[in-house]
Motif scaffolding. Structure first.
Motif, PDB file in Angstrom:
ATOM      1  N   ASP A 197       4.712   1.942   9.589  1.00  0.00           N
ATOM      2  CA  ASP A 197       3.607   1.296  10.313  1.00  0.00           C
ATOM      3  C   ASP A 197       2.496   0.775   9.414  1.00  0.00           C
ATOM      4  O   ASP A 197       1.313   0.797   9.781  1.00  0.00           O
ATOM      5  CB  ASP A 197       3.012   2.253  11.362  1.00  0.00           C
ATOM      6  N   ALA A 198       2.867   0.286   8.245  1.00  0.00           N
ATOM      7  CA  ALA A 198       1.859  -0.355   7.395  1.00  0.00           C
ATOM      8  C   ALA A 198       1.712  -1.817   7.803  1.00  0.00           C
ATOM      9  O   ALA A 198       2.696  -2.479   8.149  1.00  0.00           O
ATOM     10  CB  ALA A 198       2.275  -0.266   5.930  1.00  0.00           C
ATOM     11  N   PRO A 199       0.514  -2.358   7.783  1.00  0.00           N
ATOM     12  CA  PRO A 199       0.346  -3.792   8.056  1.00  0.00           C
ATOM     13  C   PRO A 199       1.107  -4.623   7.021  1.00  0.00           C
ATOM     14  O   PRO A 199       1.397  -4.151   5.917  1.00  0.00           O
ATOM     15  CB  PRO A 199      -1.167  -4.001   7.927  1.00  0.00           C
ATOM     16  N   THR A 200       1.404  -5.853   7.365  1.00  0.00           N
ATOM     17  CA  THR A 200       2.195  -6.713   6.467  1.00  0.00           C
ATOM     18  C   THR A 200       1.483  -8.032   6.192  1.00  0.00           C
ATOM     19  O   THR A 200       2.112  -9.063   6.004  1.00  0.00           O
ATOM     20  CB  THR A 200       3.584  -6.986   7.080  1.00  0.00           C
ATOM     21  N   HIS A 201       0.166  -7.985   6.137  1.00  0.00           N
ATOM     22  CA  HIS A 201      -0.599  -9.221   5.952  1.00  0.00           C
ATOM     23  C   HIS A 201      -0.488  -9.774   4.537  1.00  0.00           C
ATOM     24  O   HIS A 201      -0.164 -10.936   4.313  1.00  0.00           O
ATOM     25  CB  HIS A 201      -2.062  -8.983   6.309  1.00  0.00           C
ATOM     26  N   ASP A 202      -0.782  -8.915   3.537  1.00  0.00           N
ATOM     27  CA  ASP A 202      -0.790  -9.368   2.143  1.00  0.00           C
ATOM     28  C   ASP A 202      -0.602  -8.150   1.245  1.00  0.00           C
ATOM     29  O   ASP A 202      -0.109  -7.116   1.697  1.00  0.00           O
ATOM     30  CB  ASP A 202      -2.099 -10.101   1.825  1.00  0.00           C
ATOM     31  N   ASP A 203      -1.011  -8.272  -0.019  1.00  0.00           N
ATOM     32  CA  ASP A 203      -0.802  -7.165  -0.955  1.00  0.00           C
ATOM     33  C   ASP A 203      -1.896  -6.099  -0.887  1.00  0.00           C
ATOM     34  O   ASP A 203      -1.836  -5.100  -1.592  1.00  0.00           O
ATOM     35  CB  ASP A 203      -0.667  -7.688  -2.384  1.00  0.00           C
ATOM     36  N   ILE A 259       6.794   4.330  -8.341  1.00  0.00           N
ATOM     37  CA  ILE A 259       6.893   2.979  -7.785  1.00  0.00           C
ATOM     38  C   ILE A 259       6.625   3.029  -6.289  1.00  0.00           C
ATOM     39  O   ILE A 259       7.193   3.867  -5.578  1.00  0.00           O
ATOM     40  CB  ILE A 259       8.288   2.363  -8.004  1.00  0.00           C
ATOM     41  N   ASN A 260       5.766   2.149  -5.819  1.00  0.00           N
ATOM     42  CA  ASN A 260       5.554   1.962  -4.384  1.00  0.00           C
ATOM     43  C   ASN A 260       6.184   0.639  -3.957  1.00  0.00           C
ATOM     44  O   ASN A 260       5.894  -0.405  -4.549  1.00  0.00           O
ATOM     45  CB  ASN A 260       4.054   1.915  -4.053  1.00  0.00           C
ATOM     46  N   PHE A 261       7.031   0.674  -2.935  1.00  0.00           N
ATOM     47  CA  PHE A 261       7.604  -0.534  -2.351  1.00  0.00           C
ATOM     48  C   PHE A 261       7.047  -0.725  -0.941  1.00  0.00           C
ATOM     49  O   PHE A 261       6.881   0.240  -0.192  1.00  0.00           O
ATOM     50  CB  PHE A 261       9.132  -0.447  -2.275  1.00  0.00           C
ATOM     51  N   HIS A 262       6.803  -1.983  -0.577  1.00  0.00           N
ATOM     52  CA  HIS A 262       6.263  -2.301   0.743  1.00  0.00           C
ATOM     53  C   HIS A 262       7.092  -3.442   1.351  1.00  0.00           C
ATOM     54  O   HIS A 262       7.136  -4.543   0.801  1.00  0.00           O
ATOM     55  CB  HIS A 262       4.796  -2.733   0.605  1.00  0.00           C
ATOM     56  N   GLY A 263       7.769  -3.153   2.458  1.00  0.00           N
ATOM     57  CA  GLY A 263       8.572  -4.161   3.120  1.00  0.00           C
ATOM     58  C   GLY A 263       7.715  -5.130   3.916  1.00  0.00           C
ATOM     59  O   GLY A 263       6.955  -4.711   4.800  1.00  0.00           O
ATOM     60  N   LEU A 264       7.844  -6.426   3.613  1.00  0.00           N
ATOM     61  CA  LEU A 264       7.081  -7.454   4.323  1.00  0.00           C
ATOM     62  C   LEU A 264       7.966  -8.246   5.283  1.00  0.00           C
ATOM     63  O   LEU A 264       7.604  -8.474   6.427  1.00  0.00           O
ATOM     64  CB  LEU A 264       6.420  -8.409   3.325  1.00  0.00           C
ATOM     65  N   PHE A 376      19.559   2.569   3.279  1.00  0.00           N
ATOM     66  CA  PHE A 376      18.893   2.214   4.531  1.00  0.00           C
ATOM     67  C   PHE A 376      18.104   0.915   4.347  1.00  0.00           C
ATOM     68  O   PHE A 376      17.834   0.486   3.228  1.00  0.00           O
ATOM     69  CB  PHE A 376      17.965   3.329   5.021  1.00  0.00           C
ATOM     70  N   MET A 377      17.734   0.315   5.450  1.00  0.00           N
ATOM     71  CA  MET A 377      16.973  -0.919   5.434  1.00  0.00           C
ATOM     72  C   MET A 377      15.481  -0.612   5.367  1.00  0.00           C
ATOM     73  O   MET A 377      14.978   0.206   6.145  1.00  0.00           O
ATOM     74  CB  MET A 377      17.263  -1.743   6.683  1.00  0.00           C
ATOM     75  N   ILE A 378      14.798  -1.220   4.408  1.00  0.00           N
ATOM     76  CA  ILE A 378      13.338  -1.149   4.395  1.00  0.00           C
ATOM     77  C   ILE A 378      12.844  -2.194   5.393  1.00  0.00           C
ATOM     78  O   ILE A 378      12.907  -3.398   5.147  1.00  0.00           O
ATOM     79  CB  ILE A 378      12.772  -1.412   2.992  1.00  0.00           C
ATOM     80  N   GLU A 379      12.379  -1.706   6.523  1.00  0.00           N
ATOM     81  CA  GLU A 379      11.938  -2.608   7.581  1.00  0.00           C
ATOM     82  C   GLU A 379      10.530  -3.129   7.287  1.00  0.00           C
ATOM     83  O   GLU A 379       9.822  -2.622   6.418  1.00  0.00           O
ATOM     84  CB  GLU A 379      11.950  -1.882   8.932  1.00  0.00           C
ATOM     85  N   GLU A 380      10.140  -4.141   8.024  1.00  0.00           N
ATOM     86  CA  GLU A 380       8.796  -4.684   7.873  1.00  0.00           C
ATOM     87  C   GLU A 380       7.765  -3.613   8.254  1.00  0.00           C
ATOM     88  O   GLU A 380       7.838  -3.017   9.319  1.00  0.00           O
ATOM     89  CB  GLU A 380       8.639  -5.920   8.759  1.00  0.00           C
ATOM     90  N   GLY A 381       6.844  -3.347   7.326  1.00  0.00           N
ATOM     91  CA  GLY A 381       5.845  -2.302   7.537  1.00  0.00           C
ATOM     92  C   GLY A 381       6.229  -0.955   6.970  1.00  0.00           C
ATOM     93  O   GLY A 381       5.433  -0.005   7.017  1.00  0.00           O
ATOM     94  N   ARG A 406      13.714 -12.835   2.533  1.00  0.00           N
ATOM     95  CA  ARG A 406      13.408 -11.419   2.329  1.00  0.00           C
ATOM     96  C   ARG A 406      12.224 -11.294   1.368  1.00  0.00           C
ATOM     97  O   ARG A 406      12.184 -11.962   0.336  1.00  0.00           O
ATOM     98  CB  ARG A 406      14.628 -10.693   1.751  1.00  0.00           C
ATOM     99  N   ALA A 407      11.250 -10.443   1.707  1.00  0.00           N
ATOM    100  CA  ALA A 407      10.071 -10.279   0.856  1.00  0.00           C
ATOM    101  C   ALA A 407       9.694  -8.803   0.767  1.00  0.00           C
ATOM    102  O   ALA A 407       9.641  -8.093   1.779  1.00  0.00           O
ATOM    103  CB  ALA A 407       8.902 -11.095   1.388  1.00  0.00           C
ATOM    104  N   LEU A 408       9.454  -8.375  -0.450  1.00  0.00           N
ATOM    105  CA  LEU A 408       9.092  -6.986  -0.722  1.00  0.00           C
ATOM    106  C   LEU A 408       8.012  -6.993  -1.797  1.00  0.00           C
ATOM    107  O   LEU A 408       8.076  -7.767  -2.753  1.00  0.00           O
ATOM    108  CB  LEU A 408      10.325  -6.219  -1.218  1.00  0.00           C
ATOM    109  N   HIS A 409       6.988  -6.176  -1.630  1.00  0.00           N
ATOM    110  CA  HIS A 409       5.976  -6.008  -2.660  1.00  0.00           C
ATOM    111  C   HIS A 409       6.192  -4.678  -3.378  1.00  0.00           C
ATOM    112  O   HIS A 409       6.678  -3.704  -2.799  1.00  0.00           O
ATOM    113  CB  HIS A 409       4.567  -6.029  -2.065  1.00  0.00           C
ATOM    114  N   GLY A 410       5.802  -4.642  -4.649  1.00  0.00           N
ATOM    115  CA  GLY A 410       5.904  -3.411  -5.428  1.00  0.00           C
ATOM    116  C   GLY A 410       4.672  -3.216  -6.293  1.00  0.00           C
ATOM    117  O   GLY A 410       3.977  -4.175  -6.641  1.00  0.00           O
TER     118      GLY A 410
END
Length: 434
Positions: A197-203, A259-264, A376-381, A406-410
């Protein structure tokens, strides 16, 4: 005939004269209890500390044994006690730093007598100093060990990890220190932690999470880096092809620890993430194939990455064993990357090269065994945090339809930052959650 009263009086006079002659810089605390290293403790017992019940010296005066009321007993070198004096002349308590220089330590000093008062132990020796140490501080010290902070039992895992791995809400980790502590515990125990449940606006979301721990580690990838398909890229992670299981930054001397990954945005098809507990792989190999384990702990491989990113060219090179043992002979770090592997091999005799390659092949195979591979799939958020010294990560190939990439931030941060924050939080929450 000399009475026992006269003997006792003589001893007290001796202690008083000894301290006046050799320990002039500090007067004894009021209502303290005095012990003579040369006399039986039970003959000197007038008042009893709630913690320490006996202090006695070795015959040569170079070590001191302290006994606590719970039966705990520990032996300490006297010069180590002197070196760790917490009096105002030796230690600056407000900033927790030493004033006493090791150059001034008298290596021939011998313990003579001691006293205690209100939780403080005072040791007197031939060097003429009153060494002051808190009994509670000493109780937690085992000479010969180094305290690095809270210790958590590592739990090795396989493909079923998601059935019991705790999950955390982004807003809770961001606003509640107790939840933050539990999330960090998961990283320490499992080498991986999950947030939803993380927002997916930007970094900013990833920056905010990482900065709850400490400072973001900037690399040639940037501060917060984006993982998505690019043309003419230097890195397979920036394509839609499969990214083999690996640890990051094998091509550097100062490897990022976390490492922190964030699914966008998830890909329309494919793109599941893969994770493997490298510590489990190393321990399994040690049990099933000791020769392969030994070679992976011995041989050094070279890694490198060359390219252009964030406005500059780079040529990064590193070398490492695949399995790196700590000072106690336990696995402390895994370093492995198929795509960054170069030609150099060291510390392996020519006649063992084939055996070494066989061991590397076995490692590269067992990490994909169904029982070991978490997928597993890193879903959006979603956010996934991994210990880069322990957990290998990768990604299946994926396809896009042109309308959705597909977009992922790290983002990286170092173990030092993580461990420091964990020590601070542990002082507040460790008794509740350990």
């Amino acid at each position: 005939m000399i009475t026992s009263y006269a003997l006792s009086a003589s001893r007290n006079i001796f202690f008083k004269l000894f301290k006046q002659a050799y320990c002039k810089e500090a007067a004894p605390p009021k209502q303290s209890m005095l012990y003579d290293a040369s006399l039986p403790f039970f003959n000197q017992r007038k008042q009893f500390s709630q913690q320490v019940t006996e202090i006695k010296s070795s015959d040569d005066g170079h070590s001191v044994t302290v006994l606590w009321d719970d039966g705990h007993k520990m032996k300490y070198p006297y010069i180590w006690l002197r070196d760790n004096c917490r009096c105002a002349s030796c230690y600056d308590s407000p900033v927790a730093t030493r004033k006493f220089l090791i150059n001034d330590l008298d290596l021939d000093a011998k313990f003579k007598l001691s006293e205690q008062n209100a939780g403080e132990l005072m040791f007197y020796g031939t060097e003429g100093h009153q060494t002051i140490i808190q009994s509670s501080w000493l109780r937690d010290k085992t000479f010969g060990t180094i305290d690095m902070g809270p210790v958590f039992d590592t739990k090795l895992w396989g493909a079923d990890l998601l059935s019991y791995l705790p999950k955390f809400k982004y807003e809770d980790v961001l606003t509640d220190d107790e939840i933050l502590y539990r999330w960090m515990q998961s990283v320490k125990i499992h080498g991986i932690a999950l947030i939803n449940d993380a927002p997916t606006h930007d970094d900013e979301e990833l920056r905010n999470l990482t900065e709850r721990i400490g400072h973001i580690r900037q690399t040639f990838y940037g501060v917060v880096f984006g993982v998505k398909s690019k043309k003419d890229t230097y890195f397979p992670g920036y394509t839609s092809a499969e990214l083999p299981l690996h640890t990051d930054y094998t091509f550097g001397a100062n490897t990022p620890g976390i490492i922190n990954f964030h699914g966008l945005k998830r890909a329309p098809s494919g793109g599941k993430s893969m994770f493997v507990d490298g510590f489990k792989i190393a321990n399994d190999l040690k049990a099933s194939d000791p020769d392969a384990h030994r070679l992976l702990c011995t041989g050094v491989m070279s890694f490198g990455l060359v390219g252009f990113d964030c406005g500059r060219h780079f040529d990064n090179r590193g070398q490492s064993k695949i399995i790196n043992l700590d000072k106690d002979g336990q696995v402390g770090k895994i370093s492995f990357s198929q795509h960054a592997r170069k030609d150099g091999i060291a510390k392996i005799p020519m006649e063992q090269v084939r055996s070494f390659y066989k061991a590397v092949q076995k490692f590269a195979s067992v990490i994909y065994a169904p029982d070991n591979l978490l997928k597993f799939m890193i879903e959006e958020g979603d956010m996934v945090t991994v210990d880069n010294d322990r957990v290998l990560h990768g990604r299946e190939k994926f396809q896009t339809d042109g309308s959705k990439e597909r977009a992922l931030h790290g983002a990286y941060f170092d173990h030092d930052e993580f461990e420091s924050r964990l020590r601070i939080l542990s002082k507040q929450f460790s008794k509740k959650h350990n």
